[in-house]
Design a protein around this motif. Structure first.
Motif, mmCIF file in Angstrom:
data_model
loop_
_atom_site.group_PDB
_atom_site.id
_atom_site.type_symbol
_atom_site.label_atom_id
_atom_site.label_comp_id
_atom_site.label_asym_id
_atom_site.label_seq_id
_atom_site.Cartn_x
_atom_site.Cartn_y
_atom_site.Cartn_z
ATOM 1 N N THR A 117 7.061 10.144 -4.088
ATOM 2 C CA THR A 117 7.994 9.289 -5.123
ATOM 3 C C THR A 117 8.876 8.326 -4.584
ATOM 4 O OG1 THR A 117 8.054 11.174 -6.662
ATOM 5 C CG2 THR A 117 9.616 9.210 -7.141
ATOM 6 N N GLY A 118 9.335 8.574 -3.258
ATOM 7 C CA GLY A 118 10.240 7.756 -2.622
ATOM 8 C C GLY A 118 9.602 6.627 -1.930
ATOM 9 N N PHE A 119 8.250 6.789 -1.370
ATOM 10 C CA PHE A 119 7.442 6.194 -0.734
ATOM 11 C C PHE A 119 6.793 4.984 -1.740
ATOM 12 C CE2 PHE A 119 3.635 4.413 1.422
ATOM 13 C CZ PHE A 119 4.119 4.379 2.669
ATOM 14 N N THR A 120 6.677 5.532 -3.063
ATOM 15 C CA THR A 120 6.111 4.747 -3.764
ATOM 16 C C THR A 120 7.470 3.693 -4.367
ATOM 17 O OG1 THR A 120 4.989 6.317 -4.828
ATOM 18 C CG2 THR A 120 5.208 4.454 -6.503
ATOM 19 N N VAL A 121 8.373 4.090 -4.542
ATOM 20 C CA VAL A 121 9.866 3.010 -4.812
ATOM 21 C C VAL A 121 9.898 2.268 -3.863
ATOM 22 C CG1 VAL A 121 12.046 3.290 -5.305
ATOM 23 C CG2 VAL A 121 10.800 4.779 -6.636
ATOM 24 N N GLY A 122 9.743 2.565 -2.537
ATOM 25 C CA GLY A 122 9.994 2.033 -1.403
ATOM 26 C C GLY A 122 8.860 0.780 -1.355
ATOM 27 N N ALA B 198 7.556 -0.499 -3.775
ATOM 28 C CA ALA B 198 7.723 -1.576 -4.755
ATOM 29 C C ALA B 198 9.092 -2.401 -4.044
ATOM 30 C CB ALA B 198 7.887 -0.788 -5.997
ATOM 31 N N VAL B 199 9.879 -1.837 -3.827
ATOM 32 C CA VAL B 199 11.327 -2.622 -3.410
ATOM 33 C C VAL B 199 10.627 -3.334 -2.078
ATOM 34 C CG1 VAL B 199 13.274 -2.325 -1.997
ATOM 35 C CG2 VAL B 199 12.618 -0.840 -3.900
ATOM 36 N N GLY B 200 9.973 -3.110 -1.185
ATOM 37 C CA GLY B 200 9.588 -3.694 -0.022
ATOM 38 C C GLY B 200 8.629 -4.965 -0.575
ATOM 39 N N PHE B 201 7.697 -4.771 -1.429
ATOM 40 C CA PHE B 201 7.061 -5.794 -2.008
ATOM 41 C C PHE B 201 7.790 -6.835 -2.573
ATOM 42 C CE2 PHE B 201 4.185 -7.911 -5.075
ATOM 43 C CZ PHE B 201 3.350 -8.339 -4.120
ATOM 44 N N PHE B 202 8.742 -6.641 -3.463
ATOM 45 C CA PHE B 202 9.717 -7.376 -4.159
ATOM 46 C C PHE B 202 10.520 -8.258 -3.231
ATOM 47 C CE2 PHE B 202 13.787 -8.168 -6.320
ATOM 48 C CZ PHE B 202 13.127 -8.887 -7.396
ATOM 49 N N VAL B 203 11.300 -7.481 -2.237
ATOM 50 C CA VAL B 203 11.922 -8.271 -1.127
ATOM 51 C C VAL B 203 11.060 -9.196 -0.422
ATOM 52 C CG1 VAL B 203 13.214 -7.984 0.795
ATOM 53 C CG2 VAL B 203 13.502 -6.701 -1.065
ATOM 54 N N TRP B 204 9.775 -8.758 -0.125
ATOM 55 C CA TRP B 204 8.899 -9.795 0.821
ATOM 56 C C TRP B 204 8.569 -10.908 -0.071
ATOM 57 C CZ3 TRP B 204 7.328 -10.145 5.820
ATOM 58 C CH2 TRP B 204 6.256 -11.041 5.927
ATOM 59 N N GLN B 205 8.316 -10.752 -1.486
ATOM 60 C CA GLN B 205 7.820 -11.773 -2.124
ATOM 61 C C GLN B 205 9.006 -12.869 -2.537
ATOM 62 O OE1 GLN B 205 4.884 -12.740 -3.083
ATOM 63 N NE2 GLN B 205 4.116 -10.905 -2.007
ATOM 64 N N ASN B 206 10.324 -12.398 -2.633
ATOM 65 C CA ASN B 206 11.425 -13.305 -2.819
ATOM 66 C C ASN B 206 11.973 -13.893 -1.395
ATOM 67 O OD1 ASN B 206 11.510 -12.797 -5.624
ATOM 68 N ND2 ASN B 206 12.833 -11.211 -5.228
ATOM 69 N N LYS C 36 0.063 -12.547 9.102
ATOM 70 C CA LYS C 36 0.822 -12.490 7.789
ATOM 71 C C LYS C 36 0.685 -11.172 7.104
ATOM 72 C CE LYS C 36 2.079 -15.114 3.420
ATOM 73 N NZ LYS C 36 1.837 -16.236 2.364
ATOM 74 N N TYR C 37 -0.472 -10.907 6.678
ATOM 75 C CA TYR C 37 -0.825 -9.519 6.043
ATOM 76 C C TYR C 37 -0.271 -8.452 7.120
ATOM 77 C CZ TYR C 37 -3.596 -12.103 2.659
ATOM 78 O OH TYR C 37 -3.908 -12.895 1.893
ATOM 79 N N LEU C 38 -0.369 -8.567 8.195
ATOM 80 C CA LEU C 38 0.274 -7.448 9.165
ATOM 81 C C LEU C 38 1.786 -7.270 9.011
ATOM 82 C CD1 LEU C 38 -0.481 -5.159 10.987
ATOM 83 C CD2 LEU C 38 -0.143 -6.779 13.014
ATOM 84 N N ALA C 39 2.310 -8.356 9.042
ATOM 85 C CA ALA C 39 3.765 -8.713 8.894
ATOM 86 C C ALA C 39 4.293 -7.931 7.575
ATOM 87 C CB ALA C 39 4.471 -9.970 9.153
ATOM 88 N N GLN C 40 3.652 -8.410 6.595
ATOM 89 C CA GLN C 40 3.738 -7.700 5.254
ATOM 90 C C GLN C 40 3.854 -6.126 5.112
ATOM 91 O OE1 GLN C 40 1.782 -9.594 1.854
ATOM 92 N NE2 GLN C 40 2.985 -8.864 0.605
ATOM 93 N N ALA C 41 2.605 -5.975 5.611
ATOM 94 C CA ALA C 41 2.240 -4.184 5.618
ATOM 95 C C ALA C 41 3.459 -3.803 6.372
ATOM 96 C CB ALA C 41 0.962 -3.902 6.142
ATOM 97 N N LEU C 42 3.892 -4.247 7.489
ATOM 98 C CA LEU C 42 4.865 -3.499 8.324
ATOM 99 C C LEU C 42 6.310 -3.583 7.697
ATOM 100 C CD1 LEU C 42 3.732 -4.270 11.953
ATOM 101 C CD2 LEU C 42 3.579 -2.199 10.972
ATOM 102 N N PHE C 43 6.435 -4.631 6.854
ATOM 103 C CA PHE C 43 7.678 -4.638 6.393
ATOM 104 C C PHE C 43 7.898 -3.829 5.237
ATOM 105 C CE2 PHE C 43 10.598 -7.044 3.137
ATOM 106 C CZ PHE C 43 11.460 -7.182 4.303
ATOM 107 N N LEU D 180 8.363 -0.297 6.338
ATOM 108 C CA LEU D 180 9.618 -0.143 6.844
ATOM 109 C C LEU D 180 10.461 0.363 5.566
ATOM 110 C CD1 LEU D 180 12.288 -0.663 8.851
ATOM 111 C CD2 LEU D 180 12.188 -2.717 7.646
ATOM 112 N N PHE D 181 10.385 -0.096 4.431
ATOM 113 C CA PHE D 181 11.220 0.092 3.065
ATOM 114 C C PHE D 181 10.750 1.238 2.722
ATOM 115 C CE2 PHE D 181 12.730 -4.259 3.428
ATOM 116 C CZ PHE D 181 14.000 -4.092 2.496
ATOM 117 N N ALA D 182 9.482 1.458 2.710
ATOM 118 C CA ALA D 182 8.773 2.738 2.067
ATOM 119 C C ALA D 182 9.309 3.946 2.686
ATOM 120 C CB ALA D 182 7.222 2.458 2.018
ATOM 121 N N SER D 183 9.258 4.020 4.035
ATOM 122 C CA SER D 183 9.500 5.245 4.858
ATOM 123 C C SER D 183 11.105 5.780 4.834
ATOM 124 C CB SER D 183 9.020 5.199 6.482
ATOM 125 O OG SER D 183 9.672 4.123 7.140
#
Length: 70
Positions: A14-19, A21-29, A42-49, A52-55
């Motif tokens: 559950t925490g990983f899913t929320v993380g 979503a938050v990481g994707f939202f922050v990256w897009q903004n 770009k995709y590697l940086a996005q995945a690592l970012f 980071l939030f999810a973990s």
């Protein structure tokens, strides 16, 4: 499956899913000010970012759930 393992896995998932979503939202903004050349980088940086939030959020969610569980 023992109750404690099920408890931990559901809270981590559950925490990983929320993380994610938050990481994707922050990256897009924030992406407009963060220029990465090339598509693979770009995709590697996005995945690592996002990871980071999810973990981080998943471990925090699990720790909070363990603290508040009675």
């Amino acid at each position: 499956m023992p109750c404690m393992i099920r408890f931990m896995l559901t809270r981590l998932a559950t925490g990983f899913t929320v993380g994610c979503a938050v990481g994707f939202f922050v990256w897009q903004n924030w992406q407009n000010g963060f220029a990465v050349t090339g598509t693979v980088e770009k995709y590697l940086a996005q995945a690592l970012f996002i990871y980071l939030f999810a973990s981080t959020i998943s471990m925090g969610y699990l720790a909070t759930a363990l603290l508040l569980e009675e």
